[in-house]
Design a protein around this motif. Structure first.
Motif, PDB file in Angstrom:
ATOM      1  N   ARG A 428      -4.328  12.996  -9.046  1.00 10.36           N
ATOM      2  CA  ARG A 428      -3.232  12.295  -9.743  1.00 10.36           C
ATOM      3  C   ARG A 428      -2.796  11.076  -8.939  1.00 10.36           C
ATOM      4  NH1 ARG A 428      -1.372  17.504 -11.040  1.00 10.36           N
ATOM      5  NH2 ARG A 428       0.066  17.490  -9.256  1.00 10.36           N
ATOM      6  N   ALA A 429      -2.798  11.196  -7.613  1.00  6.24           N
ATOM      7  CA  ALA A 429      -2.444  10.059  -6.762  1.00  6.24           C
ATOM      8  C   ALA A 429      -3.431   8.912  -6.967  1.00  6.24           C
ATOM      9  CB  ALA A 429      -2.405  10.484  -5.295  1.00  6.24           C
ATOM     10  N   PHE A 430      -4.731   9.233  -7.056  1.00 11.70           N
ATOM     11  CA  PHE A 430      -5.732   8.196  -7.332  1.00 11.70           C
ATOM     12  C   PHE A 430      -5.452   7.517  -8.676  1.00 11.70           C
ATOM     13  CE2 PHE A 430      -8.838  10.581  -4.489  1.00 11.70           C
ATOM     14  CZ  PHE A 430      -8.846   9.594  -3.519  1.00 11.70           C
ATOM     15  N   SER A 431      -5.155   8.327  -9.687  1.00 12.71           N
ATOM     16  CA  SER A 431      -4.878   7.786 -11.011  1.00 12.71           C
ATOM     17  C   SER A 431      -3.666   6.867 -10.988  1.00 12.71           C
ATOM     18  CB  SER A 431      -4.661   8.937 -12.003  1.00 12.71           C
ATOM     19  OG  SER A 431      -4.350   8.453 -13.289  1.00 12.71           O
ATOM     20  N   ASP A 432      -2.581   7.330 -10.347  1.00 10.87           N
ATOM     21  CA  ASP A 432      -1.365   6.511 -10.244  1.00 10.87           C
ATOM     22  C   ASP A 432      -1.667   5.206  -9.507  1.00 10.87           C
ATOM     23  OD1 ASP A 432      -0.010   8.504 -11.543  1.00 10.87           O
ATOM     24  OD2 ASP A 432       0.907   9.337  -9.735  1.00 10.87           O
ATOM     25  N   GLY A 433      -2.440   5.304  -8.429  1.00  4.54           N
ATOM     26  CA  GLY A 433      -2.764   4.117  -7.648  1.00  4.54           C
ATOM     27  C   GLY A 433      -3.560   3.107  -8.449  1.00  4.54           C
ATOM     28  N   ALA A 434      -4.565   3.583  -9.191  1.00  9.91           N
ATOM     29  CA  ALA A 434      -5.385   2.682  -9.999  1.00  9.91           C
ATOM     30  C   ALA A 434      -4.558   2.000 -11.077  1.00  9.91           C
ATOM     31  CB  ALA A 434      -6.547   3.461 -10.629  1.00  9.91           C
ATOM     32  N   VAL A 435      -3.639   2.745 -11.697  1.00 10.58           N
ATOM     33  CA  VAL A 435      -2.796   2.175 -12.751  1.00 10.58           C
ATOM     34  C   VAL A 435      -1.875   1.096 -12.179  1.00 10.58           C
ATOM     35  CG1 VAL A 435      -0.892   2.694 -14.335  1.00 10.58           C
ATOM     36  CG2 VAL A 435      -2.899   4.186 -14.263  1.00 10.58           C
ATOM     37  N   ARG A 436      -1.275   1.362 -11.022  1.00 11.69           N
ATOM     38  CA  ARG A 436      -0.351   0.389 -10.424  1.00 11.69           C
ATOM     39  C   ARG A 436      -1.076  -0.867  -9.948  1.00 11.69           C
ATOM     40  NH1 ARG A 436       2.852   4.894  -6.757  1.00 11.69           N
ATOM     41  NH2 ARG A 436       3.610   6.138  -8.520  1.00 11.69           N
ATOM     42  N   ILE A 437      -2.246  -0.687  -9.363  1.00 14.24           N
ATOM     43  CA  ILE A 437      -3.030  -1.849  -8.920  1.00 14.24           C
ATOM     44  C   ILE A 437      -3.421  -2.708 -10.126  1.00 14.24           C
ATOM     45  CG2 ILE A 437      -5.241  -2.549  -7.925  1.00 14.24           C
ATOM     46  CD1 ILE A 437      -4.987  -0.123  -6.027  1.00 14.24           C
ATOM     47  N   ALA A 438      -3.880  -2.058 -11.191  1.00 11.22           N
ATOM     48  CA  ALA A 438      -4.249  -2.799 -12.400  1.00 11.22           C
ATOM     49  C   ALA A 438      -3.046  -3.516 -12.993  1.00 11.22           C
ATOM     50  CB  ALA A 438      -4.865  -1.845 -13.428  1.00 11.22           C
ATOM     51  N   GLU A 439      -1.868  -2.895 -12.955  1.00  9.63           N
ATOM     52  CA  GLU A 439      -0.661  -3.529 -13.482  1.00  9.63           C
ATOM     53  C   GLU A 439      -0.256  -4.723 -12.632  1.00  9.63           C
ATOM     54  OE1 GLU A 439       2.738  -4.073 -15.997  1.00  9.63           O
ATOM     55  OE2 GLU A 439       0.717  -3.256 -16.207  1.00  9.63           O
ATOM     56  N   ALA A 440      -0.381  -4.612 -11.314  1.00  4.75           N
ATOM     57  CA  ALA A 440      -0.072  -5.751 -10.437  1.00  4.75           C
ATOM     58  C   ALA A 440      -0.963  -6.936 -10.770  1.00  4.75           C
ATOM     59  CB  ALA A 440      -0.243  -5.344  -8.973  1.00  4.75           C
TER      60      ALA A 440
END
Length: 450
Positions: A428-440
């Motif tokens: 889940r941490a990987f998923s959250d990280g990928a989503v936030r990086i993509a949003e940035a």
């Protein structure tokens, strides 16, 4: 049709008027940045805000099995969820290996190869490996500026500016000077703050996921150490005629694999098929399209990357039934086609951000049976004893393949509930990280084009 609006002064500056030139991504990005500068946006070159360097080329001396060495990652290994070194560099026969280890916080920029351009961040996990000269190091002292620069280099605009300077008649290359010379628009403080916060939280989430998974796998290996060879493979092994089960390839009867299987049987291991149903779809005719017209499709290598490199989109008309190629949250997947000594059999857990994506026919899908936790299935197949058995199933004269029913037949360890929960939290941490990086990246690109 590709179109682009240009300023009259750009025509004079370049002394040409052909549409092919001005619609190329690099030139279009440079024009976009020039317009921002004319509108009053502050500009800085990468080399003005960071130290950009690369270690010199060197002849790699790899460590022998019993020789002291340090783990070495190839450039594209760094984009994986949990990079694993397949080679080690000899400490005795290589000089000054410390310069090849990036320090935490360093930005790593690929500078050679067909998919040249992707960049990433060095966390504590990556910092334990050595990397070659094919990764340019970008060091920024200011943490906020570091995160902003990372976001910019990941935007389509930043990537186009980077690739604009590539050279090479066969293999594309970027030099340190190419990277240092890229112009970076420093947008308004409130926009920059939003981008910085998203990128920092995304990078931290990925680092947390790596730390959790690496500890979990280390604990599993401590509890279930991998069997070691009693004699080198070059000496071969003997198999009784009665034990030959329809195959004549030596790897299938590797004593080390047999020892791993017996180890699992002695520790109450269970069939993989009792945990999951394996599925490998048929080949399909690929119709690749633009992002707005299709769905992302993962290869066996890309499913191991938290930010897929060179991701492509495919039209649903490629498939008789697209649902057969969808992956869903909670599945465990791995590349089933490819070299068995490479990344074949390395498993990933499908997270929420990839639910509904497509994967190629080279990707083995394992859907948990009712009552089986996704984290338990992933961790059972991530055990090295499971991977050894999976690789031993490979067949093919040129490209290694395997069958789903064979995968269901292997033995895997039983996983405790607490370990399964921890594995799921890490993914889940990987998923959250990928989503936030993509949003940035999305937020910054929209500001640049506004």
């Amino acid at each position: 049709m590709n179109t682009a609006t240009i300023r009259s002064r750009s025509v004079g500056a370049h002394d040409r008027l052909d549409a092919h030139f001005f619609t190329s991504p690099g030139v279009a990005a440079l024009e976009q940045v020039t317009v921002l500068q004319a509108a009053g946006v502050v500009m800085a070159r990468v080399g003005d805000i960071a130290r950009v360097w690369a270690p010199p080329r060197f002849a790699r001396a790899y460590a022998a099995p019993a020789e002291e060495g340090i783990e070495y990652l190839r450039p594209y290994d760094v984009f994986e969820y949990l990079p694993v070194a397949t080679e080690r560099l000899s400490l005795l026969r290589n000089e000054d290996l410390e310069r090849l280890q990036p320090t935490p916080g360093t930005l790593l920029q690929t500078c050679s190869g067909r998919n040249l351009g992707p960049c990433t961040y060095t966390d504590d996990y990556l910092a334990q490996f050595t990397l070659s000269h094919d990764m340019i190091r970008i060091e920024v002292d200011d943490v906020d500026l570091r995160m902003y620069l990372l976001a910019f280099l990941k935007t389509p605009t930043g990537q186009a500016l980077l690739r604009r300077g590539k050279s090479g008649s066969v293999i594309d290359h970027l030099t340190v000077a190419d990277v240092a010379g890229v112009m970076v628009p420093l947008v308004a403080p409130h926009s920059r703050l939003r981008v910085t916060e998203l990128m920092a939280s995304g990078v931290q989430a990925v680092a947390d996921g790596r730390e959790r998974l690496s500890k979990l796998l280390a604990m599993q290996e401590e509890r279930l150490p991998v069997p070691t060879r009693t004699r080198p493979p070059r000496e071969g092994w003997t198999v009784r005629r009665g034990d030959v089960l329809g195959r004549m390839d030596a790897a299938f009867y590797d004593p080390c694999v047999a020892a791993a299987r017996e180890q699992l049987r002695a520790s109450s291991g269970i069939r993989c098929g009792d945990l999951a149903v394996a599925h490998l779809p048929l080949r399909y005719k690929r119709y690749y399209v633009g992002q707005e017209h299709g769905r992302p499709v993962l290869s066996g290598r890309q499913l191991l990357q938290f930010e897929p490199v060179n991701l492509r989109w495919v039209s649903d008309r490629s498939f008789r039934d697209p649902a057969d190629y969808e992956i869903s949250e909670g599945m465990t997947v791995f590349g089933a086609v490819g070299r068995s000594e490479g990344r074949q059999g390395t498993v990933a857990l499908v997270t929420a951000d990839r639910h509904g994506w497509l994967a190629s026919n080279d990707v083995m899908r394992l859907r948990p049976r009712p009552g089986v936790r996704p984290g338990a299935l992933w961790l059972a197949l991530a055990a090295r004893q499971s991977r050894m058995q999976i690789n031993a199933l490979s067949f093919g004269s040129v490209i290694d393949h395997m069958n789903p029913w064979d995968v269901e037949s292997i033995l895997v360890p039983q996983i405790e509930e607490s370990a399964a929960e921890e594995a799921e939290a890490a993914w889940r941490a990987f998923s959250d990280g990928a989503v936030r990086i993509a949003e940035a990246v999305r937020v910054l690109e929209s500001v640049l084009k506004s």
